[in-house]
Scaffold this active site. Structure first.
Site, mmCIF file in Angstrom:
data_model
loop_
_atom_site.group_PDB
_atom_site.id
_atom_site.type_symbol
_atom_site.label_atom_id
_atom_site.label_comp_id
_atom_site.label_asym_id
_atom_site.label_seq_id
_atom_site.Cartn_x
_atom_site.Cartn_y
_atom_site.Cartn_z
ATOM 1 C CB CYS A 117 -15.488 88.459 -5.542
ATOM 2 S SG CYS A 117 -13.725 88.348 -5.567
ATOM 3 C CG HIS A 257 -16.795 88.213 -1.774
ATOM 4 N ND1 HIS A 257 -16.446 86.908 -1.929
ATOM 5 C CD2 HIS A 257 -15.569 88.784 -2.111
ATOM 6 C CE1 HIS A 257 -14.972 86.707 -2.450
ATOM 7 N NE2 HIS A 257 -14.620 88.262 -2.559
ATOM 8 C CG ASN A 287 -11.508 86.688 -1.517
ATOM 9 O OD1 ASN A 287 -12.302 85.916 -2.410
ATOM 10 N ND2 ASN A 287 -11.190 87.848 -1.793
#
Ligand code: UT7
Length: 330
Positions: A117, A257, A287
């Site tokens: 990520c 993030h 996500n």
């Protein structure tokens, strides 16, 4: 030594697949509820790609959005870097090469970055280096993920968390433009690798055709990753501040993030700042791993939230365990 050029973010783009799946819809196939997902993560829905769509298709969608909105011509792209954990192919060819081919671009550097990520943060700094040293005039930096392809749809601990999508920026050299990338910090703690991984399919545990497939989907120790994320988010903010002789009040936006709104609340508390300094859009996209930060930037730009001269921090954390951040003067 060659003088290093200043490097700017010139344009932003994003694409998410049209199919939007709400928490209530997911609750029809796994034992979960809208209430649990919202209260534990802040997620309301996610966009999921159809089976035939690949990560490179999402990346091309984001690129076309950027080219169109900013009036940029294809030959202005000097290199392609794709940050992804969900490559079109296992190993090779790189998804960036597939994107190059789909865009019909001539010979330029094209490669992938695998940093979970945090991939977009890493890719932006690599792009900054390539441009600053004069290797290429510009780099298309894409964060793209088809996480639905590596999600275990029977595991409620993970399947409610992820979405598909892509975001991108065009990074280029020059003087006095908008969006100068001023500094970056990049880190990894390999000791935590098993907390977020795809256990099988790589060289450490190749698929065995004699046994049924298992362990080829994303596995996560949610609590361990949560604790790591809250800790490093504060660490990266503090590190970027001190390296650049700034205080938190000098920062206009933190673009984290988008993993869990509770991670952001906890980090804001530790930093003793208002949570409103963090831009959040996890409610709509869930996500999307390496795509979440450029998708967020694109949305901020569209909403008129990014103004020239503002100091923006992008902060990433995830599989690896990797983490890091960029400081950009918009
Ligand atoms: O992109 C970077 C990587 N990912 C992350 O940053 C994620 C980091 N971790 C998290 O966001 C959180 O740890 C989760 C959202 C994954 C989980 O939240 P939590 O508050 O840590 O929940 P938990 O794992 O402690 O589980 C609490 C309970 C469990 O039930 P029992 O064992 O207490 O009876 C789970 O089985 O919640 C249950 N549970 C669910 N219930 C309904 C877990 N997932 C679900 C679900 N729906 N989807």
């Amino acid at each position: 030594m060659k003088k290093l050029a200043e490097v700017y973010v010139r344009a932003v783009g994003a694409y998410v697949p049209p199919r939007r799946v709400t928490n209530d819809e997911l609750a029809q196939t796994v034992d979960t509820s809208d209430d649990w997902i919202r209260s534990h993560t802040g997620i309301g829905a996610r966009h999921l790609a159809d089976e035939s769509v690949t990560t490179s298709d999402l990346a091309v969608g984001a690129t076309k959005d950027m080219l169109k909105r900013h009036g940029i011509q294809l030959p202005e792209i000097g290199a392609i870097v794709v940050a992804t954990s969900t490559q079109d192919y296992l190993g090779f060819p790189a998804t960036a090469c597939v994107v190059q081919e789909k865009l019909g671009l001539q010979v330029i550097p094209a490669f992938d970055i695998s940093a979970g990520c945090t991939g977009f943060i890493y890719a932006l700094e690599v792009a900054r280096g390539l441009v600053a040293t004069g290797t290429v005039p510009s780099v298309l930096v894409i964060g793209a993920e088809k996480l639905s392809a590596i999600t275990d749809w029977s595991d409620r601990n993970t399947c409610v968390l992820f979405g598909d999508g892509a975001g991108c920026v065009l990074v280029q050299g020059g003087q006095g433009g908008e969006g100068e990338i001023v500094d970056s910090v990049l880190h990894a703690e390999g000791s935590g690798g098993s907390y977020l991984c795809i256990p099988q399919g790589g060289t450490s545990a190749p698929f065995d055709t004699a046994v049924p497939l298992q362990g080829h989907k994303l596995h996560m120790d949610g609590r361990a990753v949560y604790n790591f994320a809250v800790r490093v988010l504060k660490e990266v903010v503090d590190e970027l501040l001190s390296r650049n002789h700034l205080v938190i009040e000098d920062i206009d936006w933190i673009v984290p993030h988008q993993a869990n709104s509770r991670i952001i609340s906890a980090a804001a508390k530790r930093l003793k700042i208002d949570q409103a300094k963090f831009f959040m859009n996890i409610e709509d996209y869930a996500n999307t791993s390496a795509a979440s930060i450029p998708i967020a930037l694109r949305e901020m730009e569209e909403q008129g939230l990014l103004k020239r001269g503002q100091r923006i921090m992008t902060i990433g954390f995830g599989a690896g365990l990797t983490y890091g951040g960029n400081l950009i003067i918009w």
